[in-house]
Design a protein around this motif. Structure first.
Motif, mmCIF file in Angstrom:
data_model
loop_
_atom_site.group_PDB
_atom_site.id
_atom_site.type_symbol
_atom_site.label_atom_id
_atom_site.label_comp_id
_atom_site.label_asym_id
_atom_site.label_seq_id
_atom_site.Cartn_x
_atom_site.Cartn_y
_atom_site.Cartn_z
ATOM 1 N N ALA A 1 0.829 -1.201 0.000
ATOM 2 C CA ALA A 1 0.000 0.000 0.000
ATOM 3 C C ALA A 1 0.865 1.254 0.000
ATOM 4 O O ALA A 1 0.576 2.235 -0.693
ATOM 5 C CB ALA A 1 -0.933 0.000 1.217
ATOM 6 N N VAL A 2 1.951 1.230 0.784
ATOM 7 C CA VAL A 2 2.860 2.376 0.816
ATOM 8 C C VAL A 2 3.541 2.547 -0.537
ATOM 9 O O VAL A 2 3.640 3.671 -1.062
ATOM 10 C CB VAL A 2 3.914 2.206 1.928
ATOM 11 C CG1 VAL A 2 4.964 3.312 1.846
ATOM 12 C CG2 VAL A 2 3.247 2.238 3.293
ATOM 13 N N ILE A 3 4.006 1.433 -1.135
ATOM 14 C CA ILE A 3 4.660 1.504 -2.436
ATOM 15 C C ILE A 3 3.703 2.115 -3.471
ATOM 16 O O ILE A 3 4.085 2.991 -4.262
ATOM 17 C CB ILE A 3 5.080 0.084 -2.911
ATOM 18 C CG1 ILE A 3 6.136 -0.511 -1.972
ATOM 19 C CG2 ILE A 3 5.568 0.116 -4.346
ATOM 20 C CD1 ILE A 3 7.446 0.205 -1.983
ATOM 21 N N MET A 4 2.425 1.686 -3.452
ATOM 22 C CA MET A 4 1.440 2.172 -4.413
ATOM 23 C C MET A 4 1.175 3.667 -4.223
ATOM 24 O O MET A 4 1.120 4.430 -5.182
ATOM 25 C CB MET A 4 0.133 1.385 -4.265
ATOM 26 C CG MET A 4 -0.929 1.784 -5.280
ATOM 27 S SD MET A 4 -2.469 0.849 -5.065
ATOM 28 C CE MET A 4 -3.003 1.497 -3.458
ATOM 29 N N LYS A 5 1.020 4.091 -2.967
ATOM 30 C CA LYS A 5 0.710 5.492 -2.699
ATOM 31 C C LYS A 5 1.890 6.406 -3.003
ATOM 32 O O LYS A 5 1.715 7.610 -3.199
ATOM 33 C CB LYS A 5 0.252 5.668 -1.258
ATOM 34 C CG LYS A 5 -1.112 5.060 -1.006
ATOM 35 C CD LYS A 5 -1.711 5.491 0.318
ATOM 36 C CE LYS A 5 -3.124 4.950 0.473
ATOM 37 N NZ LYS A 5 -3.764 5.424 1.721
ATOM 38 N N LEU A 6 3.099 5.839 -3.014
ATOM 39 C CA LEU A 6 4.255 6.617 -3.399
ATOM 40 C C LEU A 6 4.385 6.724 -4.923
ATOM 41 O O LEU A 6 5.258 7.410 -5.440
ATOM 42 C CB LEU A 6 5.541 6.006 -2.817
ATOM 43 C CG LEU A 6 5.740 6.171 -1.303
ATOM 44 C CD1 LEU A 6 6.883 5.307 -0.828
ATOM 45 C CD2 LEU A 6 5.986 7.624 -0.942
#
Length: 231
Positions: free
Chosen positions: A222-227
């Motif tokens: 989720a963090v990778i996607m939001k970045l």
């Protein structure tokens, strides 16, 4: 007297540089390395699983978009702990303000909400013992409840020092309090925990509030996607 904290290792500094450049695998490695510790620290503030996971994701996004401010004078773990704790404390203050302004709403009819038992890794044996599993869950439930019952200032120090194994200096830096205060609060926290648990279960091996497996992987992605980075 200033507190000397471990500075970032060259290998860690290189990992941060790769993450700052947007390298997905470097970001993923940092998250997976620090997830367990940061989740427990955040949950120690919020005492709610869903809120803790949400705030931890916010903290990671904040950290990874401001990696240029990481100077390496302290370890990455200490730097991330400060960001995560600040995010958790901000959420807690917001929740308290909301409660003060929502006095007209009735309390839930179901009464108080019991703490959710957080899943934890069990034995890898192919023949699981149901009674042993139940005993482990009961033990962890008692530990989690006793920890959650501590006053907030004691709870944060207890989680950092006992559950996560941070040094007194690292804990003081993360919480922005003197080392002497860390030692005093830890002593009092242990006394409160011991009073509550001693007669029921004797010596305790603490392994509570895990954050691994699918939950760890889900938050990482989720963090990778939001970045805005590719997998």
């Amino acid at each position: 007297m200033s507190v000397l904290l471990p500075a970032a290792e060259p290998q860690e500094a290189a990992l941060v540089s790769r993450a700052a450049a947007g390298e997905t695998e470097a970001i993923r490695q940092i998250i997976k390395t620090h997830n367990q510790r940061l989740y427990r620290l955040v949950r120690a503030v919020l005492r709610n699983n869903a809120d803790a996971e949400d705030v931890l994701q916010e903290a990671y996004l904040n950290a990874f978009t401001h990696l240029d401010t990481f100077e390496g004078s302290a370890s990455l773990s200490t730097w991330l702990s400060r960001i995560a704790l600040n995010a958790a404390l901000m959420r807690l203050r917001a929740q308290k303000r909301l409660k003060r302004t929502a006095v007209t709403y009735p309390a839930p009819a179901t009464g108080h909400m019991d703490a959710e038992i957080i899943p934890f890794p069990l034995s890898h044996s192919t023949t699981a013992d149901p009674e042993r599993i139940m005993a482990q869950r009961q033990l962890l439930t008692l530990v989690e409840e006793a920890t959650d019952a501590l006053p907030e200032s004691f709870r944060l120090v207890f989680v950092a020092r006992v559950i996560e194994g941070l040094s007194a200096e690292e804990t003081a830096a993360a919480l922005n309090i003197p080392v002497a205060t860390v030692k005093t609060r830890l002593h009092r926290a242990r006394k409160l925990i011991r009073t509550q648990l001693e007669e029921q279960i004797g010596p305790i091996l603490i392994n509570a509030f895990p954050f691994a497996g699918m939950r760890c992987a889900r938050l990482t992605e989720a963090v990778i996607m939001k970045l805005g980075l590719e997998k």
